[in-house]
Design a protein around this motif. Structure first.
Motif, PDB file in Angstrom:
ATOM      1  N   PHE A 107       1.485   3.215   1.485  1.00 59.11           N
ATOM      2  CA  PHE A 107       2.515   4.230   1.355  1.00 59.11           C
ATOM      3  C   PHE A 107       1.915   5.551   0.869  1.00 59.11           C
ATOM      4  CE2 PHE A 107       5.767   6.404  -1.176  1.00 59.11           C
ATOM      5  CZ  PHE A 107       6.793   6.506  -0.242  1.00 59.11           C
ATOM      6  N   LEU A 108       1.035   5.481  -0.135  1.00 60.92           N
ATOM      7  CA  LEU A 108       0.404   6.696  -0.647  1.00 60.92           C
ATOM      8  C   LEU A 108      -0.456   7.361   0.422  1.00 60.92           C
ATOM      9  CD1 LEU A 108      -0.686   5.522  -4.219  1.00 60.92           C
ATOM     10  CD2 LEU A 108       1.237   7.011  -3.635  1.00 60.92           C
ATOM     11  N   GLU A 109      -1.185   6.572   1.166  1.00 55.43           N
ATOM     12  CA  GLU A 109      -2.048   7.128   2.207  1.00 55.43           C
ATOM     13  C   GLU A 109      -1.223   7.746   3.328  1.00 55.43           C
ATOM     14  OE1 GLU A 109      -4.542   4.346   4.361  1.00 55.43           O
ATOM     15  OE2 GLU A 109      -6.263   5.658   4.000  1.00 55.43           O
ATOM     16  N   VAL A 141       2.251 -12.021  -5.763  1.00 53.79           N
ATOM     17  CA  VAL A 141       3.010 -11.024  -4.999  1.00 53.79           C
ATOM     18  C   VAL A 141       2.612  -9.612  -5.398  1.00 53.79           C
ATOM     19  CG1 VAL A 141       5.327 -10.084  -4.647  1.00 53.79           C
ATOM     20  CG2 VAL A 141       4.970 -12.557  -4.565  1.00 53.79           C
ATOM     21  N   TRP A 142       2.556  -9.335  -6.704  1.00 49.87           N
ATOM     22  CA  TRP A 142       2.219  -7.986  -7.140  1.00 49.87           C
ATOM     23  C   TRP A 142       0.751  -7.650  -6.899  1.00 49.87           C
ATOM     24  CZ3 TRP A 142       5.086  -3.940  -8.027  1.00 49.87           C
ATOM     25  CH2 TRP A 142       6.430  -4.113  -8.320  1.00 49.87           C
ATOM     26  N   ARG A 143      -0.116  -8.629  -6.944  1.00 51.73           N
ATOM     27  CA  ARG A 143      -1.522  -8.376  -6.605  1.00 51.73           C
ATOM     28  C   ARG A 143      -1.652  -7.978  -5.136  1.00 51.73           C
ATOM     29  NH1 ARG A 143      -5.370 -13.427  -6.962  1.00 51.73           N
ATOM     30  NH2 ARG A 143      -4.212 -13.838  -5.022  1.00 51.73           N
ATOM     31  N   THR A 144      -0.832  -8.586  -4.300  1.00 49.03           N
ATOM     32  CA  THR A 144      -0.844  -8.227  -2.881  1.00 49.03           C
ATOM     33  C   THR A 144      -0.250  -6.840  -2.663  1.00 49.03           C
ATOM     34  OG1 THR A 144      -0.595 -10.577  -2.318  1.00 49.03           O
ATOM     35  CG2 THR A 144      -0.104  -8.960  -0.585  1.00 49.03           C
ATOM     36  N   ILE A 145       0.840  -6.535  -3.355  1.00 48.50           N
ATOM     37  CA  ILE A 145       1.493  -5.235  -3.191  1.00 48.50           C
ATOM     38  C   ILE A 145       0.597  -4.097  -3.674  1.00 48.50           C
ATOM     39  CG2 ILE A 145       3.431  -3.809  -3.975  1.00 48.50           C
ATOM     40  CD1 ILE A 145       5.115  -6.359  -4.063  1.00 48.50           C
ATOM     41  N   LEU A 146      -0.140  -4.343  -4.765  1.00 45.16           N
ATOM     42  CA  LEU A 146      -0.964  -3.289  -5.361  1.00 45.16           C
ATOM     43  C   LEU A 146      -2.414  -3.326  -4.909  1.00 45.16           C
ATOM     44  CD1 LEU A 146       0.409  -3.586  -9.019  1.00 45.16           C
ATOM     45  CD2 LEU A 146       1.018  -1.861  -7.314  1.00 45.16           C
ATOM     46  N   GLY A 147      -2.722  -4.121  -3.906  1.00 41.81           N
ATOM     47  CA  GLY A 147      -4.094  -4.209  -3.419  1.00 41.81           C
ATOM     48  C   GLY A 147      -4.638  -2.869  -2.965  1.00 41.81           C
ATOM     49  N   THR A 148      -5.950  -2.674  -3.159  1.00 41.95           N
ATOM     50  CA  THR A 148      -6.562  -1.381  -2.831  1.00 41.95           C
ATOM     51  C   THR A 148      -6.666  -1.160  -1.337  1.00 41.95           C
ATOM     52  OG1 THR A 148      -7.858  -1.563  -4.869  1.00 41.95           O
ATOM     53  CG2 THR A 148      -8.563   0.094  -3.265  1.00 41.95           C
ATOM     54  N   ASN A 149      -6.994  -2.191  -0.592  1.00 38.10           N
ATOM     55  CA  ASN A 149      -7.251  -2.027   0.843  1.00 38.10           C
ATOM     56  C   ASN A 149      -5.968  -2.010   1.665  1.00 38.10           C
ATOM     57  OD1 ASN A 149     -10.050  -1.997   0.382  1.00 38.10           O
ATOM     58  ND2 ASN A 149     -10.134  -4.234   0.392  1.00 38.10           N
ATOM     59  N   ASP A 150      -5.204  -3.078   1.605  1.00 40.89           N
ATOM     60  CA  ASP A 150      -4.011  -3.174   2.448  1.00 40.89           C
ATOM     61  C   ASP A 150      -2.740  -3.389   1.636  1.00 40.89           C
ATOM     62  OD1 ASP A 150      -4.709  -5.623   1.553  1.00 40.89           O
ATOM     63  OD2 ASP A 150      -4.591  -6.658   3.486  1.00 40.89           O
TER      64      ASP A 150
END
Length: 307
Positions: free
Chosen positions: A154-156, A139-148
């Motif tokens: 949110f930052l972008e 879950v956290w790997r998905t949330i913190l993924g670079t691409n999507d």
């Protein structure tokens, strides 16, 4: 005369009472099943691991005795030293944070929210504890993924640059440590909360009459009263941190560039990927010794502060 002798009062014989030694073994049948399980599951594997640590063993063949060669190799292994450093950094990130945050949250809930709202908060924070580390990592790997990943999206959206949370060697170990804090807070929160229920209310009333505020009561009443609980929390957190594997394996795989490789991951690679069971057993023995030494030192330090 014979009849009189037949009806003579005979001295009363004392009953023999079971001695202390006989009473000492009454509980043996009750303890024996647990002792057998402990021997089979814990003690025998530890002894076998110590034996294999002094052999060259690849699972496919018979072990060959090499003495302390694996330990000598371990002292000169830069990869193991790096993994040990990563494990220590990970521990220093996760243990203090989860201890302090759990204590503060427990104090707020115990002092202000002894109601349904507090129960809901405790239950909500305990959900990550019940979740599998593999699920948490995915879950956290998905949330913190670079691409999507949700965080980078949110930052972008606010015009900020994307952050490679799991690909930056400096950030990766911090991210994994913070995820561990997020997962463990609920468990230690419940422990602290239960401990605070045993703190006498008279201590808070007396400190309030002496002019102590909320922070003063926390520092002079709550924390000293919960030193045994803090000892448990710190030792448990340290042991878990030194044994971390699945969360790191799922989130970063030990990368980037070995920046998040831990001791247990080194043991896994040596034993189950390279089939160096003897060398992996030597690393496991060193890890066991480190955890034991750290737990004893922490207990001594916290006990001395309590005295």
């Amino acid at each position: 005369m014979k009849d009189d002798a037949a009806f003579a009062v005979r001295p009363r014989q004392r009953r023999r009472r079971p001695g202390k030694r006989a009473g000492q073994y009454v509980g043996v049948p009750f303890v024996l099943p647990s002792l057998v399980i402990l021997m089979v599951v814990v003690i025998i594997p530890i002894v076998m691991s110590l034996y294999f640590s002094m052999t060259q063993y690849s699972v496919l063949g018979s072990p060959t005795w090499v003495g302390t060669d694996n330990y000598t190799k371990l002292l000169n292994d830069d990869a193991f030293a790096a993994a040990l450093g990563n494990t220590v950094v990970y521990t220093l990130i996760s243990v203090p944070l989860q201890t302090v945050i759990a204590l503060l949250l427990a104090d707020v809930l115990a002092r202000r929210f002894r109601n349904r709202f507090g129960a809901v908060v405790r239950s909500t924070l305990f959900i990550p504890v019940m979740s599998s580390l593999v699920v948490v990592g995915v879950v956290w790997r998905t949330i913190l993924g670079t691409n999507d990943g949700a965080v980078n999206v949110f930052l972008e959206a606010f015009g900020l640059e994307r952050v490679n949370f799991l690909g930056d060697p400096t950030l990766a170990i911090w991210v994994v440590g913070l995820v561990t804090v997020w997962k463990n807070i609920g468990y230690f929160l419940v422990i602290y909360y239960a401990g605070m229920m045993d703190v006498p209310a008279e201590l808070y009333e007396a400190s309030g009459l002496d002019g102590a505020g909320r922070f003063g009561q926390l520092w002079h009443v709550t924390i000293p009263s919960l030193r045994p609980v803090t000892l448990l929390v710190v030792i448990l957190g340290t042991i878990w941190s030194f044994q971390v594997f699945d969360l790191v394996y799922v989130m970063t795989g030990g990368g980037p560039g070995g920046a998040t490789t831990t001791i247990v991951m080194m043991i896994f690679r040596a034993g189950f990927q390279n089939f160096q069971m003897g060398y992996a057993s030597a690393m496991a023995a060193v890890l066991f010794a480190l955890i034991l030494i750290i737990a004893v030192v922490q207990r001594k330090v916290l006990k001395s502060n309590e005295d």
